[in-house]
Design an enzyme around this catalytic site. Structure first.
Site, PDB file in Angstrom:
ATOM      1  N   HIS A  28      -7.805 -23.036 -10.446  1.00 33.54           N
ATOM      2  CA  HIS A  28      -8.994 -22.697 -11.232  1.00 33.54           C
ATOM      3  C   HIS A  28      -9.230 -23.764 -12.300  1.00 33.54           C
ATOM      4  O   HIS A  28     -10.346 -24.260 -12.478  1.00 33.54           O
ATOM      5  CB  HIS A  28      -8.789 -21.317 -11.876  1.00 33.54           C
ATOM      6  CG  HIS A  28      -9.880 -20.894 -12.798  1.00 33.54           C
ATOM      7  ND1 HIS A  28     -10.800 -19.922 -12.471  1.00 33.54           N
ATOM      8  CD2 HIS A  28     -10.212 -21.298 -14.062  1.00 33.54           C
ATOM      9  CE1 HIS A  28     -11.641 -19.747 -13.479  1.00 33.54           C
ATOM     10  NE2 HIS A  28     -11.301 -20.575 -14.455  1.00 33.54           N
ATOM     11  N   GLU A  29      -8.164 -24.112 -13.022  1.00 33.93           N
ATOM     12  CA  GLU A  29      -8.280 -25.129 -14.068  1.00 33.93           C
ATOM     13  C   GLU A  29      -8.542 -26.507 -13.478  1.00 33.93           C
ATOM     14  O   GLU A  29      -9.332 -27.287 -14.011  1.00 33.93           O
ATOM     15  CB  GLU A  29      -7.014 -25.147 -14.923  1.00 33.93           C
ATOM     16  CG  GLU A  29      -6.853 -23.952 -15.834  1.00 33.93           C
ATOM     17  CD  GLU A  29      -7.980 -23.843 -16.857  1.00 33.93           C
ATOM     18  OE1 GLU A  29      -8.507 -24.889 -17.271  1.00 33.93           O
ATOM     19  OE2 GLU A  29      -8.341 -22.708 -17.208  1.00 33.93           O
ATOM     20  N   HIS A  32     -12.188 -27.238 -12.825  1.00 35.42           N
ATOM     21  CA  HIS A  32     -12.961 -27.645 -14.001  1.00 35.42           C
ATOM     22  C   HIS A  32     -12.847 -29.154 -14.211  1.00 35.42           C
ATOM     23  O   HIS A  32     -13.842 -29.833 -14.493  1.00 35.42           O
ATOM     24  CB  HIS A  32     -12.444 -26.931 -15.257  1.00 35.42           C
ATOM     25  CG  HIS A  32     -12.729 -25.461 -15.293  1.00 35.42           C
ATOM     26  ND1 HIS A  32     -13.961 -24.929 -14.987  1.00 35.42           N
ATOM     27  CD2 HIS A  32     -11.934 -24.408 -15.618  1.00 35.42           C
ATOM     28  CE1 HIS A  32     -13.917 -23.606 -15.121  1.00 35.42           C
ATOM     29  NE2 HIS A  32     -12.697 -23.266 -15.491  1.00 35.42           N
TER      30      HIS A  32
END
Length: 234
Positions: A28-29, A32
């Protein structure tokens, strides 16, 4: 010494969920960072955070210790965790306000993709041997559910969650500015909703788990959609 059944079940839950949790939170990170780099901000790239290697994104406290403590303390009823936030300089993006939306959406979209991949991998499990097959099936179902929960939770329109940044990027300025300024209080509000309200509700013999009520219907809908796309019936 015999391990009580409830703890044996809890340890099984940890064994089944450990990898899905780590991959869901860390990728998820990473998403980004990938999108921010693509849209003009190389901060994460220069810090070595634009990578699919989960180790680079693991926060020892937030990714491992805190989830374990909460899972053990609640006897498997509650879990919360986080990875090391990927640094993003929104002012360095090509079009800061628009691109902030894409950077924020990257994380939840990645979790939905991981849920779909996990569903598709269920087709492989019949070819695995006994114990490994059972563990893999349980782990993949855990991955589906956890990734959907992470995606939906992060889309709550409250900074510093991804949904809050999306809202700031698409709302008219008269609404976006005060919402952006509320970020300093956002984590306090979230902690209150996640921890304080349920405890108060328990003391009052009431269910005040607002987050669960908020996410249950979209969770059921997205989960059903994932299985339909994968062509799998539960």
């Amino acid at each position: 010494m015999t391990i009580p059944a409830e703890y044996a079940q809890l340890f099984q839950q940890i064994a089944v969920g450990a990898l899905p949790i780590i991959f869901a939170i860390t990728l998820h990170e990473a998403a980004h960072g990938f999108v921010a780099s693509w849209l003009g901000d190389d901060t994460a790239l220069r810090m070595g955070r634009v990578t699919l290697n989960p180790v680079k994104h693991i926060d020892p406290l937030g990714t491992i210790i805190l989830p374990l403590i909460l899972l053990l303390g609640s006897r498997g009823m509650f879990m919360f965790g986080y990875a090391k936030p990927v640094p993003v300089r929104f002012d360095r993006l090509n079009r800061p306000r628009r691109d902030m939306v894409f950077v924020a959406l990257a994380g939840p979209v990645t979790n939905i993709v991981l849920a779909l991949i996990s569903a598709l991998l269920l087709y492989v499990t019949p070819y695995l041997p006994g114990f490994i097959q059972k563990w893999t099936v349980l782990s993949l179902f855990y991955s589906i559910d956890f990734n959907i929960i992470i995606a939906l939770f992060n889309m709550i329109p409250l900074p510093p969650l991804d949904g809050g940044r999306v809202a700031v990027g698409i709302l008219p300025e008269i609404l976006a500015v005060p919402l952006a300024r509320s970020e300093r209080y956002g984590m306090i509000v979230l902690l209150g909703l996640l921890f304080v309200l349920p405890v108060i509700g328990q003391a009052m013999h009431m269910d005040l788990n607002v987050i669960a009520y908020l996410l249950q219907t979209p969770f059921d809908w997205v989960r059903q959609l994932v299985f339909e796309i994968a062509g799998i019936s539960e």
